[in-house]
Design a protein around this motif. Structure first.
Motif, short mmCIF file in Angstrom:
data_model
loop_
_atom_site.label_atom_id
_atom_site.label_comp_id
_atom_site.label_asym_id
_atom_site.label_seq_id
_atom_site.Cartn_x
_atom_site.Cartn_y
_atom_site.Cartn_z
N ALA B 225 0.84 -1.21 0.00
CA ALA B 225 0.00 0.00 0.00
C ALA B 225 0.87 1.25 0.00
CB ALA B 225 -0.93 -0.01 1.22
N VAL B 226 1.89 1.24 0.83
CA VAL B 226 2.76 2.42 0.90
C VAL B 226 3.50 2.59 -0.42
CG1 VAL B 226 4.72 3.48 2.08
CG2 VAL B 226 2.98 2.27 3.41
N LYS B 227 3.94 1.48 -0.98
CA LYS B 227 4.67 1.51 -2.26
C LYS B 227 3.81 2.16 -3.35
CE LYS B 227 7.18 -1.85 -5.04
NZ LYS B 227 7.31 -3.30 -5.28
N MET B 228 2.52 1.81 -3.36
CA MET B 228 1.61 2.32 -4.41
C MET B 228 1.10 3.72 -4.11
SD MET B 228 -0.76 -1.05 -4.83
CE MET B 228 -2.10 -0.07 -5.51
N MET B 229 1.44 4.23 -2.94
CA MET B 229 0.82 5.47 -2.47
C MET B 229 1.10 6.65 -3.38
SD MET B 229 0.88 6.49 1.54
CE MET B 229 -0.08 5.11 2.16
N PHE B 230 0.09 7.45 -3.57
CA PHE B 230 0.17 8.63 -4.43
C PHE B 230 1.04 9.70 -3.76
CE2 PHE B 230 -1.48 12.77 -5.85
CZ PHE B 230 -1.51 12.60 -7.21
N THR B 231 2.02 10.23 -4.53
CA THR B 231 2.85 11.31 -3.97
C THR B 231 2.68 12.55 -4.86
OG1 THR B 231 4.76 10.48 -5.20
CG2 THR B 231 4.52 9.74 -2.91
N ASP B 232 3.78 13.02 -5.44
CA ASP B 232 3.69 14.13 -6.40
C ASP B 232 4.06 13.58 -7.75
OD1 ASP B 232 4.04 16.24 -8.08
OD2 ASP B 232 5.53 17.29 -6.85
N PRO B 233 3.11 13.49 -8.67
CA PRO B 233 3.38 12.84 -9.95
C PRO B 233 4.44 13.58 -10.78
CG PRO B 233 1.21 13.89 -9.95
CD PRO B 233 1.72 13.96 -8.55
N ASN B 234 4.73 14.83 -10.42
CA ASN B 234 5.74 15.59 -11.17
C ASN B 234 7.13 15.50 -10.54
OD1 ASN B 234 3.79 16.55 -13.05
ND2 ASN B 234 3.08 17.97 -11.45
#
Lengths: 340, 340
Positions: B225-234
């Motif tokens: 879950a943490v691996k897939m977690m959304f961050t800053d796509p840029n």
């Protein structure tokens, strides 16, 4: 009711809203039949106080006090608590539970399309301010019927959509659990003219319309009612021809006079002229006095001991709870929400 | 929750629909607070299976099985059955009874104007085919709350209209009987950001959206879950400046990291560039693993003995019935429909 046979295997559910004592219209339309049917099959008689509250919140005293009044009318009319189970709706919580599940099986749109509900909404002038409990009472009625696995529900023709609604819920529930848990019912509609007009000639006898003759009416009240009864407004002189159609006295003679051949002769006489209203009214009054006297006397006997009547209702309610509880238990088991 | 003080005199009613195991969003939004509040005042925790059925008729197995799953989540998160009364809604028939009377105190138009219901109808795509039980569930919810004379109901801001609806019913009932029988309640709305976003950055964590991290998640599931977690796509290269707002990892660090000063430093570093997602994700994973490990272990312990958990629910339900039964009895006595 000949064509709609009720067998010993049937179970009847019927009853009355407890908003007032019963009148002659109830007697002709339902009570008389119940006295016959209690010898044919199982019969549950619902004192519908909870349903009465759907449009009587605040009128608690009226709804409550009429539980005893309606019960007295039942007993006076010949309902035998050893044969018919008389019970108080609000004391059978199983009905609320069933109803709460049935609410999930019917859409708001479907309820709003229900012709009976539509008519009642119009009649009561609710518009959009209809209490939710009133719109949803077909689900509560389905609970009342199915809780007792009733197969026969005596209703007026205008109530047939309510029976259809119940059977829809039954089928939807059974489908959802893939088992035949609930039982469909059929309407038992009185054949000809079981609806007695008011003494003023209006189609419906009703306490609130002021055109009713109470089952508990005194000899004087009976006399007054017959005196005021609507006949033929154009029949001014005895010698004039009179009209029989819409003449309440003749409608009542049709309903209550044991000698129907004599009634036909009277009608012919009235039509050709020479028969005064006084004569036919006297005949009707004698018949109604004779019909209502024993009912009134039994009622007075029971009314002397309200505790005894309440004990009858308590025992009936206990019996009703056992039956409804079994159905509820079957319903919950079928849904798998029986945890312990 | 500082500004909305809960005192020892308060009674809390809250709970969950039993449609799936709970996730980290529930923990942050409610469960964590309940563990604190059970030391402050009386707390009733409702396993809302009957409410879940309002839009899950037919999905009986799901609704039923998740009663145990949600109960396991409660116990695992630190709810103490000696302090909080955990009970199963469908086993408290007093709630259906109260609800059936409350339905008479609210109009269909009022229910249709309820913003929460309106939103939910839209969300579920019901249009006019909304089950009646769904439209009327504010009355059922008023029953849940008032049955326990709850003064405090923890809800999201979007649920405030439901609380207003309950208080309307309370006032209307009390007025109708001219006595203070039912108790008004107040909403307890979590102060800042108690709603945890999904791991994909969507505003709401939800099992059905596939963006949830279950409270019972395994170490591997947490890692994934943490691996897939959304961050800053840029934020493509470590050296680039990154965005903190809307970055789920930082939102979670805000929610779970005990060292908020360190989090602020990380945010500054991330903003100016030079801090990789791997680093902050590793930190978050360690925190989540540490948070969830004891919860998961307690859950596994309880799950080994479901009979013990069901015994807890049975005792809680018995206690809930006593309280709700007292309220129902007060309500019926106030209406005068207590016959025996």
């Amino acid at each position: 009711m000949d064509s709609q046979k009720v067998s010993s295997q049937d179970i009847i559910l019927t009853g009355d809203r407890t908003t007032g004592p019963l009148h002659l219209g109830h007697f002709v339309g339902s009570l008389k039949n119940r006295v016959v049917l209690q010898d044919v099959c199982k019969q549950f008689l619902l004192l519908a106080d909870a349903q009465a509250l759907t449009d009587n919140m605040g009128n608690y005293v009226k709804v409550r006090d009429n539980v005893l009044q309606v019960a007295l009318d039942y007993l006076a009319a010949g309902i035998d608590p050893a044969k018919s189970t008389i019970f108080i709706q609000s004391l059978v919580p199983e009905l609320s539970e069933l109803s709460s599940y049935y609410l999930n099986l019917v859409t708001v749109a479907r309820l709003e399309r229900n012709p009976t509900i539509k008519d009642e909404i119009k009649l009561r002038g609710f518009e959009r301010d209809i209490p939710a409990g009133f719109l949803t009472y077909p689900a509560a009625q389905a609970a009342d019927i199915t809780a007792f696995k009733a197969t026969v529900v005596p209703v007026g023709a205008d109530q047939i959509p309510m029976i259809e609604q119940t059977n829809e819920i039954v089928r939807r529930f059974n489908n959802s659990v893939n088992a035949e848990i609930l039982v469909e019912c059929r309407a038992l509609v009185p054949e000809n003219g079981a609806r007695l007009p008011g003494i003023d000639g209006k189609a419906k006898m009703s306490k609130s319309l002021g055109n009713a003759l109470a089952l508990s009416a005194s000899p004087d009240e009976i006399r007054q009612a017959v005196k005021m009864m609507f006949t033929d407004p154009n029949h001014l002189r005895v010698a004039d021809p009179g009209q029989v159609e819409g003449n309440v006295v003749f409608t009542y003679l049709d309903a209550f006079d044991a000698d129907q051949a004599a009634v036909e002769e009277l009608k012919a006489h009235y039509r050709r002229g020479g028969l005064g209203d006084m004569v036919i009214k006297r005949r009707l009054e004698d018949i109604l006095q004779a019909l209502l006297a024993p009912i009134r006397e039994r009622r007075e006997q029971y009314a002397k001991d309200p505790a005894q009547v309440m004990a009858i209702l308590k025992a009936g309610t206990q019996k009703a709870r056992e039956t409804a509880g079994q159905t509820l238990s079957d319903v919950k088991a079928a849904m798998g929400i029986n945890y312990f």
